[in-house]
Design an enzyme around this catalytic site. Structure first.
Site, mmCIF file in Angstrom:
data_model
loop_
_atom_site.group_PDB
_atom_site.id
_atom_site.type_symbol
_atom_site.label_atom_id
_atom_site.label_comp_id
_atom_site.label_asym_id
_atom_site.label_seq_id
_atom_site.Cartn_x
_atom_site.Cartn_y
_atom_site.Cartn_z
ATOM 1 N N ALA A 33 0.741 -1.127 0.053
ATOM 2 C CA ALA A 33 -0.108 -0.064 -0.016
ATOM 3 C C ALA A 33 0.878 1.279 -0.089
ATOM 4 O O ALA A 33 0.437 2.332 -0.535
ATOM 5 C CB ALA A 33 -0.996 -0.136 1.183
ATOM 6 N N ILE A 87 -13.375 -13.686 -4.154
ATOM 7 C CA ILE A 87 -12.802 -13.575 -5.665
ATOM 8 C C ILE A 87 -12.976 -12.077 -6.072
ATOM 9 O O ILE A 87 -13.887 -11.449 -5.763
ATOM 10 C CB ILE A 87 -14.103 -14.419 -6.607
ATOM 11 C CG1 ILE A 87 -14.140 -15.664 -6.210
ATOM 12 C CG2 ILE A 87 -13.574 -14.374 -8.151
ATOM 13 C CD1 ILE A 87 -15.485 -16.673 -6.779
ATOM 14 N N ASP A 143 -29.982 -12.822 -2.156
ATOM 15 C CA ASP A 143 -28.718 -12.304 -1.985
ATOM 16 C C ASP A 143 -27.989 -12.518 -3.383
ATOM 17 O O ASP A 143 -27.200 -11.504 -3.760
ATOM 18 C CB ASP A 143 -27.910 -13.186 -0.948
ATOM 19 C CG ASP A 143 -26.359 -12.987 -0.789
ATOM 20 O OD1 ASP A 143 -25.902 -11.942 -0.343
ATOM 21 O OD2 ASP A 143 -25.746 -13.962 -1.310
ATOM 22 N N LYS A 201 -26.091 -9.406 -5.847
ATOM 23 C CA LYS A 201 -24.851 -9.501 -6.555
ATOM 24 C C LYS A 201 -24.972 -9.184 -7.995
ATOM 25 O O LYS A 201 -24.103 -8.777 -8.612
ATOM 26 C CB LYS A 201 -24.074 -10.636 -5.908
ATOM 27 C CG LYS A 201 -23.811 -10.766 -4.502
ATOM 28 C CD LYS A 201 -23.621 -12.267 -4.323
ATOM 29 C CE LYS A 201 -23.155 -12.358 -2.749
ATOM 30 N NZ LYS A 201 -23.162 -13.862 -2.176
ATOM 31 N N ARG A 249 -17.862 -9.073 23.019
ATOM 32 C CA ARG A 249 -17.190 -9.852 22.124
ATOM 33 C C ARG A 249 -16.173 -9.285 21.377
ATOM 34 O O ARG A 249 -15.303 -9.680 20.723
ATOM 35 C CB ARG A 249 -18.687 -10.267 21.245
ATOM 36 C CG ARG A 249 -17.937 -11.711 20.361
ATOM 37 C CD ARG A 249 -19.040 -12.067 19.330
ATOM 38 N NE ARG A 249 -19.625 -10.864 18.632
ATOM 39 C CZ ARG A 249 -20.817 -10.750 18.173
ATOM 40 N NH1 ARG A 249 -21.613 -11.689 18.415
ATOM 41 N NH2 ARG A 249 -21.077 -9.614 17.238
ATOM 42 N N ALA A 291 -16.707 -0.461 16.406
ATOM 43 C CA ALA A 291 -18.035 -0.417 16.915
ATOM 44 C C ALA A 291 -18.757 -1.542 16.710
ATOM 45 O O ALA A 291 -18.717 -2.231 15.567
ATOM 46 C CB ALA A 291 -18.724 0.610 16.486
ATOM 47 N N VAL A 317 -19.585 -8.890 -3.776
ATOM 48 C CA VAL A 317 -19.694 -10.079 -4.782
ATOM 49 C C VAL A 317 -18.719 -11.140 -4.916
ATOM 50 O O VAL A 317 -17.668 -11.037 -4.833
ATOM 51 C CB VAL A 317 -20.022 -9.328 -6.174
ATOM 52 C CG1 VAL A 317 -20.481 -10.486 -7.326
ATOM 53 C CG2 VAL A 317 -20.985 -8.221 -6.316
ATOM 54 N N GLY A 344 -17.268 -16.608 3.917
ATOM 55 C CA GLY A 344 -16.575 -17.001 5.065
ATOM 56 C C GLY A 344 -15.715 -15.805 5.604
ATOM 57 O O GLY A 344 -15.689 -14.895 4.807
HETATM 58 P P1 NDP Z 1 -22.368 -10.659 11.456
HETATM 59 O O1 NDP Z 1 -23.588 -10.807 11.824
HETATM 60 O O2 NDP Z 1 -21.605 -11.847 11.747
HETATM 61 O O3 NDP Z 1 -21.743 -9.348 11.813
HETATM 62 C C1 NDP Z 1 -22.237 -8.326 11.889
HETATM 63 C C2 NDP Z 1 -21.886 -7.381 13.349
HETATM 64 O O4 NDP Z 1 -22.404 -6.197 13.336
HETATM 65 C C3 NDP Z 1 -22.416 -8.067 14.555
HETATM 66 O O5 NDP Z 1 -21.266 -8.206 15.580
HETATM 67 C C4 NDP Z 1 -23.536 -7.122 15.080
HETATM 68 O O6 NDP Z 1 -23.597 -7.421 16.387
HETATM 69 C C5 NDP Z 1 -22.951 -6.067 14.711
HETATM 70 N N1 NDP Z 1 -23.699 -4.993 14.530
HETATM 71 C C6 NDP Z 1 -25.176 -5.014 14.149
HETATM 72 N N2 NDP Z 1 -25.848 -3.944 14.329
HETATM 73 C C7 NDP Z 1 -24.885 -2.816 14.818
HETATM 74 C C8 NDP Z 1 -24.802 -1.336 15.041
HETATM 75 N N3 NDP Z 1 -25.638 -0.598 14.886
HETATM 76 N N4 NDP Z 1 -23.442 -0.843 15.158
HETATM 77 C C9 NDP Z 1 -22.426 -1.598 15.159
HETATM 78 N N5 NDP Z 1 -22.352 -3.012 15.021
HETATM 79 C C10 NDP Z 1 -23.652 -3.593 14.752
HETATM 80 O O7 NDP Z 1 -22.593 -10.412 9.724
HETATM 81 P P2 NDP Z 1 -21.295 -10.932 8.729
HETATM 82 O O8 NDP Z 1 -20.072 -10.525 9.224
HETATM 83 O O9 NDP Z 1 -21.505 -12.188 8.184
HETATM 84 O O10 NDP Z 1 -21.711 -10.017 7.510
HETATM 85 C C11 NDP Z 1 -21.533 -8.557 7.428
HETATM 86 C C12 NDP Z 1 -21.592 -8.152 5.992
HETATM 87 O O11 NDP Z 1 -20.943 -8.626 5.093
HETATM 88 C C13 NDP Z 1 -23.095 -8.229 5.652
HETATM 89 O O12 NDP Z 1 -23.228 -7.227 4.716
HETATM 90 C C14 NDP Z 1 -23.014 -9.439 4.628
HETATM 91 O O13 NDP Z 1 -23.922 -9.366 3.864
HETATM 92 C C15 NDP Z 1 -21.609 -9.116 4.119
HETATM 93 N N6 NDP Z 1 -20.968 -10.344 3.617
HETATM 94 C C16 NDP Z 1 -20.598 -11.425 4.477
HETATM 95 C C17 NDP Z 1 -20.147 -12.610 4.151
HETATM 96 C C18 NDP Z 1 -19.912 -13.833 4.748
HETATM 97 O O14 NDP Z 1 -19.649 -14.767 4.406
HETATM 98 N N7 NDP Z 1 -20.355 -13.650 6.094
HETATM 99 C C19 NDP Z 1 -19.438 -12.765 2.827
HETATM 100 C C20 NDP Z 1 -19.747 -11.458 1.966
HETATM 101 C C21 NDP Z 1 -20.361 -10.297 2.442
HETATM 102 P P3 NDP Z 1 -24.788 -8.338 16.982
HETATM 103 O O15 NDP Z 1 -24.186 -9.973 16.567
HETATM 104 O O16 NDP Z 1 -24.525 -7.995 18.236
HETATM 105 O O17 NDP Z 1 -26.017 -7.770 16.543
HETATM 106 N N1 HSE Z 2 -24.523 -15.165 2.224
HETATM 107 C C1 HSE Z 2 -23.585 -15.084 1.314
HETATM 108 C C2 HSE Z 2 -23.380 -16.499 0.744
HETATM 109 C C3 HSE Z 2 -22.283 -14.649 1.787
HETATM 110 O O1 HSE Z 2 -23.798 -17.271 1.130
HETATM 111 O O2 HSE Z 2 -22.852 -16.348 -0.458
HETATM 112 C C4 HSE Z 2 -21.466 -14.349 1.023
HETATM 113 O O3 HSE Z 2 -21.994 -13.120 0.205
#
Ligand code: NDP
Ligand code: HSE
Length: 436
Positions: free
Chosen positions: A25, A128, A193, A197, A41, A35, A124, A294
């Site tokens: 970078a 990848i 979903d 994408k 956690r 946050a 998306v 993941g």
């Molecule tokens: P998670 O539910 O694991 O994580 C979301 C986190 O955000 C939780 O810890 C949640 O806390 C926290 N949260 C909720 N509301 C607030 C708030 N107001 N302020 C601060 N923190 C908050 O989701 P993922 O990590 O799986 O997904 C995150 C994003 O990434 C989503 O948009 C998802 O679509 C996208 N994504 C996910 C993939 C995957 O493989 N998981 C792949 C590609 C994209 P709490 O649990 O206490 O509610």
């Molecule tokens: N819920 C989504 C999936 C996460 O299963 O592909 C990745 O965007």
């Protein structure tokens, strides 16, 4: 903002690979504030390496912070926070395809007016780098179509059901445990979903605005093991595909289960893996394969965006890669010239399974109605009645593969066939994509 599955992966990979990332970078990328609603956690993930707060607006208000990473998800608080971060002059990285597919036009406009970047490689196909490929690597091309397995959860479910004979609900629970599924897993299994994408890929591939409301969306909940088995016997696999295609009349944008020839590479993409095939005029066909969901695979894409921003921060916004690949002032007009087509105008081929009375003349009647609608048949398979309904059965399944036809014509023909007294159950129709 949000340190759950993807957020914790981002923190850990950035920590682990900080030295190499700094060399790439040209400067360090440091997570100074995190946050999450669950601060305990969050602290267990970041230890004393970053300040943990319960209110994400503290991050936005912090003048020392250059880039905000939104990993909360959804269209609710995430939208407000992203717009507030932009208004505060911060670049944004997000994995939130739902947010961008529905509110992308507003968000990219706000970012352009403020001169900040909104980067979304992780939105998306997880790890990848398909946004990079479509937006930069293939920029010389006129892209003709994009088709992909872009939802890891549903591909995992289909693979496990086929290979291990496991029940839908059992596999879905496992996908949730592994962190693949959305907060609301109906988004995965109903195709929403994947449509988010596909909407983003459609915009980038063809230079049109994001138009999720025009996407056709059908998930995997109505698929039966019978059709998966018949498809195999015919040399096909059933996959949930996101497809967007340029035609003379406009753009096809659709997500639905599809039969794909078993010999295609994409038909052999299993588990939570994703793959995207892009067909373009100069390069021909290219294929992108990898982990679509993941913690660390998605973090890989989030951090790639952070590195891009670290390199481009301070540059003239006019010299950056446009958010949707095409210069923003060209998008609206292209949206009119290349409208997203209603499903009735889509042209594809079909697999039909028709439960019929095992009587003379039934097949002829059905093929006659298809011919009357101008639909050409590619293959017909008739099962033994005993195999379908048990010994002495008077019912059987007719499986018909068609050549390409307009969906509106197919709807008309199917309505007529369904009303025949010898057709004994709702007809199953699955679209078929040769992808050649
Ligand atoms: P998670 O539910 O694991 O994580 C979301 C986190 O955000 C939780 O810890 C949640 O806390 C926290 N949260 C909720 N509301 C607030 C708030 N107001 N302020 C601060 N923190 C908050 O989701 P993922 O990590 O799986 O997904 C995150 C994003 O990434 C989503 O948009 C998802 O679509 C996208 N994504 C996910 C993939 C995957 O493989 N998981 C792949 C590609 C994209 P709490 O649990 O206490 O509610
Ligand atoms: N819920 C989504 C999936 C996460 O299963 O592909 C990745 O965007």
């Amino acid at each position: 903002m949000g340190i759950g599955t993807v957020g914790s992966g981002t923190f850990n990979v950035l920590e682990r690979n900080q030295d190499e990332i700094r060399r790439r970078a040209g400067r360090g990328i440091e997570i100074t504030m995190v946050a999450d609603l669950d601060t305990a956690r969050a602290k267990s993930v970041v230890g004393d390496k970053a300040q943990v707060v319960g209110d994400a607006r503290e991050i936005i208000a912090n003048p020392e912070i250059d880039v905000v990473v939104e990993l909360i998800g959804g269209y609710g608080i995430a939208k407000a926070l992203v717009l507030e971060a932009i208004a505060a002059g911060k670049h944004v990285v997000t994995a939130n395809k739902a947010l961008l597919a529905v509110h992308g036009t507003e968000i990219f406009k706000a970012a352009a007016e403020k001169g900040v970047m909104v980067a979304y490689e992780a939105a998306v196909a997880g790890g990848i780098p398909i946004i990079k490929a479509l937006r930069e690597g293939l920029t010389a091309n006129s892209i003709q179509w994009v088709a992909g397995i872009i939802n890891g959860t549903t591909n995992f479910i289909l693979s496990e059901m086929r290979d291990k004979g496991l029940d839908f609900e059992v596999v879905l629970k496992e996908a949730q445990r592994l962190g693949y599924a959305e907060a609301d897993p109906t988004f995965d299994i109903e195709g929403v979903d994947a449509a988010h994408k596909a909407t983003l890929m459609s915009a980038i591939a063809f230079g049109i605005p994001v138009q999720f409301d025009k996407a056709y969306v059908e998930g995997i909940t109505k698929l039966t093991s019978t059709d998966i088995r018949y498809a195999e016997q015919l040399g096909y696999r059933i996959k949930l595909l996101g497809i967007t295609k340029r035609t003379d009349k406009g753009i096809e944008l659709r997500v639905h289960p599809s039969l794909v020839p078993a010999k295609r590479l994409i038909a052999n993409v299993e588990g939570a893996m994703n793959a995207v095939v892009v067909h373009a005029d100069a390069v021909g066909t290219t294929l992108y394969y990898g982990k679509g969901a993941g913690s660390e695979p998605t973090a890989s894409a989030v951090i790639a965006d952070l590195v891009d921003i670290a390199r481009m921060d301070g540059s003239d916004p006019a010299h950056r890669v446009p958010a949707l690949a095409f210069q923003s002032h060209t998008l609206a007009a292209a949206g009119h010239e290349l409208p997203v087509l209603p499903m009735t105008e889509v042209v594809t081929s079909y697999y039909l399974r028709i439960r019929v009375a095992d009587e003379a003349g039934v097949l002829a009647k059905i093929t006659g109605l298809l011919a009357g609608a101008g639909i050409s048949i590619d293959a017909v398979l008739q099962r033994e009645a005993d195999e379908v309904g048990g010994e002495g059965s008077t019912q059987t399944d007719l499986i018909i593969l068609t050549h390409d036809t307009r969906e509106g014509d197919m709807n008309q023909a199917l309505a007529e066939i369904q009303s025949l007294p010898t057709v004994l159950a709702p007809i199953t129709r699955i679209r078929k994509e040769e992808l050649n």
